[in-house]
Motif scaffolding. Structure first.
Motif, PDB file in Angstrom:
ATOM      1  N   PRO A  88       0.810  -1.223   0.000  1.00 37.26           N
ATOM      2  CA  PRO A  88       0.000   0.000   0.000  1.00 37.26           C
ATOM      3  C   PRO A  88       0.839   1.268   0.000  1.00 37.26           C
ATOM      4  N   ARG A 113       1.834 -11.038   2.662  1.00 41.06           N
ATOM      5  CA  ARG A 113       0.556 -11.169   3.361  1.00 41.06           C
ATOM      6  C   ARG A 113       0.740 -10.614   4.757  1.00 41.06           C
ATOM      7  N   TYR A 114      -0.280 -10.855   5.639  1.00 45.30           N
ATOM      8  CA  TYR A 114      -0.220 -10.370   7.021  1.00 45.30           C
ATOM      9  C   TYR A 114      -0.009  -8.847   7.008  1.00 45.30           C
ATOM     10  N   GLU A 115       0.912  -8.326   7.823  1.00 43.83           N
ATOM     11  CA  GLU A 115       1.161  -6.886   7.869  1.00 43.83           C
ATOM     12  C   GLU A 115       2.335  -6.488   6.994  1.00 43.83           C
TER      13      GLU A 115
HETATM   14  N1  LIG Z   1      -0.210  -3.367  -4.217  1.00 50.08           N
HETATM   15  C1  LIG Z   1      -0.889  -3.182  -3.285  1.00 50.08           C
HETATM   16  C2  LIG Z   1      -1.770  -2.908  -2.209  1.00 50.08           C
HETATM   17  C3  LIG Z   1      -1.929  -3.525  -0.972  1.00 50.08           C
HETATM   18  C4  LIG Z   1      -1.171  -4.625  -0.331  1.00 50.08           C
HETATM   19  C5  LIG Z   1      -0.126  -5.260  -1.024  1.00 50.08           C
HETATM   20  C6  LIG Z   1       0.628  -6.234  -0.401  1.00 50.08           C
HETATM   21  C7  LIG Z   1       0.330  -6.596   0.906  1.00 50.08           C
HETATM   22  C8  LIG Z   1       0.900  -7.500   1.846  1.00 50.08           C
HETATM   23  C9  LIG Z   1       0.174  -7.434   3.008  1.00 50.08           C
HETATM   24  N2  LIG Z   1      -0.812  -6.526   2.832  1.00 50.08           N
HETATM   25  C10 LIG Z   1      -1.785  -6.178   3.858  1.00 50.08           C
HETATM   26  C11 LIG Z   1      -1.398  -4.928   4.561  1.00 50.08           C
HETATM   27  C12 LIG Z   1      -2.325  -4.342   5.347  1.00 50.08           C
HETATM   28  C13 LIG Z   1      -2.001  -3.185   6.061  1.00 50.08           C
HETATM   29  C14 LIG Z   1      -0.760  -2.641   5.973  1.00 50.08           C
HETATM   30  C15 LIG Z   1      -0.409  -1.383   6.768  1.00 50.08           C
HETATM   31  N3  LIG Z   1       0.160  -1.739   8.097  1.00 50.08           N
HETATM   32  C16 LIG Z   1       0.091  -0.566   8.949  1.00 50.08           C
HETATM   33  C17 LIG Z   1       0.701  -0.857  10.331  1.00 50.08           C
HETATM   34  C18 LIG Z   1       2.136  -1.315  10.187  1.00 50.08           C
HETATM   35  C19 LIG Z   1       2.192  -2.526   9.307  1.00 50.08           C
HETATM   36  C20 LIG Z   1       1.547  -2.222   7.947  1.00 50.08           C
HETATM   37  C21 LIG Z   1       0.177  -3.208   5.177  1.00 50.08           C
HETATM   38  C22 LIG Z   1      -0.140  -4.388   4.463  1.00 50.08           C
HETATM   39  C23 LIG Z   1      -0.743  -5.990   1.576  1.00 50.08           C
HETATM   40  C24 LIG Z   1      -1.488  -5.011   0.975  1.00 50.08           C
HETATM   41  N4  LIG Z   1      -2.921  -2.888  -0.326  1.00 50.08           N
HETATM   42  N5  LIG Z   1      -3.377  -1.903  -1.122  1.00 50.08           N
HETATM   43  C25 LIG Z   1      -2.705  -1.875  -2.273  1.00 50.08           C
HETATM   44  N6  LIG Z   1      -2.909  -0.985  -3.305  1.00 50.08           N
END
Ligand SMILES: N#Cc1c(-c2ccc3ccn(Cc4ccc(CN5CCCCC5)cc4)c3c2)n[nH]c1N
Length: 242
Positions: A88, A113-115
């Motif tokens: 993201p 995946r996950y965070e």
């Molecule tokens: N391309 C693209 C994407 C993605 C995407 C792509 C790859 C992954 C791998 C995991 N996730 C899920 C996720 C959920 C929340 C967060 C934020 N957290 C905030 C607190 C600290 C940790 C991180 C990060 C990751 C993903 C999401 N989302 N939107 C897009 N356009």
């Protein structure tokens, strides 16, 4: 073009066996290899995640399996691959990036995946890959697989031979900055709606002009941000002090 995709959900990439991408694979235009990240673990539970240092919700993907997977792919590479890590917080993917990536010979997708993935993986990967962190848009998905599918489709369709009729790549939305024109097919009258008369005229000059006007109107209505900015009438409007 060779495409490698690493994921803990390899079945998510099954659509790459279908339609034009699937045909391009069978025709030898694309060499697509999907890898299960868990095949690069060494514990009995095939562990790929753990709790985040510093606390916080969710789990983080461990660096060791990713390093093993990426080392395996790098070891097979003929040239320095481009590693695309969807996230993201990445650079917004667009048609210009699709065109740029279509010129590369080897793309590797790390689907987290996950965070997310331990940050040290990104740093270590820069040794063997050109690393690009890419976002589909300003919304949050659960992982990188959907983004990988979208990017692969947008890139592969630009490769010679993948789309049967290369002419269809012209005048598409975003190819030249304008949205696409409306399309119609038989019947010419349907539930009280008729096909615009100009499209039945056989006058290709009128048709081309009408289509261009439709593209301008659609872009102005739906995506005015894509329209070229009006040139400033004078230097004064540009606040240029001479
Ligand atoms: N391309 C693209 C994407 C993605 C995407 C792509 C790859 C992954 C791998 C995991 N996730 C899920 C996720 C959920 C929340 C967060 C934020 N957290 C905030 C607190 C600290 C940790 C991180 C990060 C990751 C993903 C999401 N989302 N939107 C897009 N356009």
């Amino acid at each position: 073009m060779r495409l490698d995709v690493v994921s803990i959900f390899p079945a998510y990439l099954a659509p790459l066996d279908l339609s034009l991408i699937g045909k391009a694979r069978r025709d030898g235009l694309l060499d697509v290899r999907v890898h299960d990240l868990r095949d690069f673990t060494h514990d009995r539970h095939r562990t790929v995640d753990d709790t985040p240092y510093g606390g916080g919700a969710g789990m983080v993907m461990k660096p060791e399996p990713w390093a093993a997977a990426l080392d395996s792919i790098a070891g097979q590479a003929d040239s320095r691959p481009t590693l695309i890590i969807p996230g993201p917080g990445g650079q917004r993917f667009d048609q210009q990036m699709a065109r740029e990536l279509a010129g590369r010979s080897h793309l590797v997708f790390a689907c987290g995946r996950y965070e997310g993935i331990d940050e040290r993986v990104y740093q270590r990967a820069a040794r063997d890959f050109d690393v690009r962190i890419v976002s589909l848009g300003d919304y949050v998905l659960n992982g990188g697989e959907v983004a990988a599918l979208a990017i692969i489709e947008a890139v592969a369709r630009l490769l010679p031979g993948v789309i049967g009729n290369a002419a269809s790549l012209v005048e598409e939305s975003h190819e030249d900055g304008l949205l696409e024109y409306p399309v119609y097919t038989k019947p010419d009258h349907w539930q009280g709606h008729s096909v615009p008369e100009v499209l039945l005229s056989g006058d290709h000059g009128r048709i081309a002009a009408w289509r261009h006007e439709q593209r301008l109107q659609r872009t102005a209505a739906r995506r005015p941000d894509l329209l070229p900015r009006p040139a400033a009438a004078s230097a004064g409007e540009l606040n240029i002090v001479v």
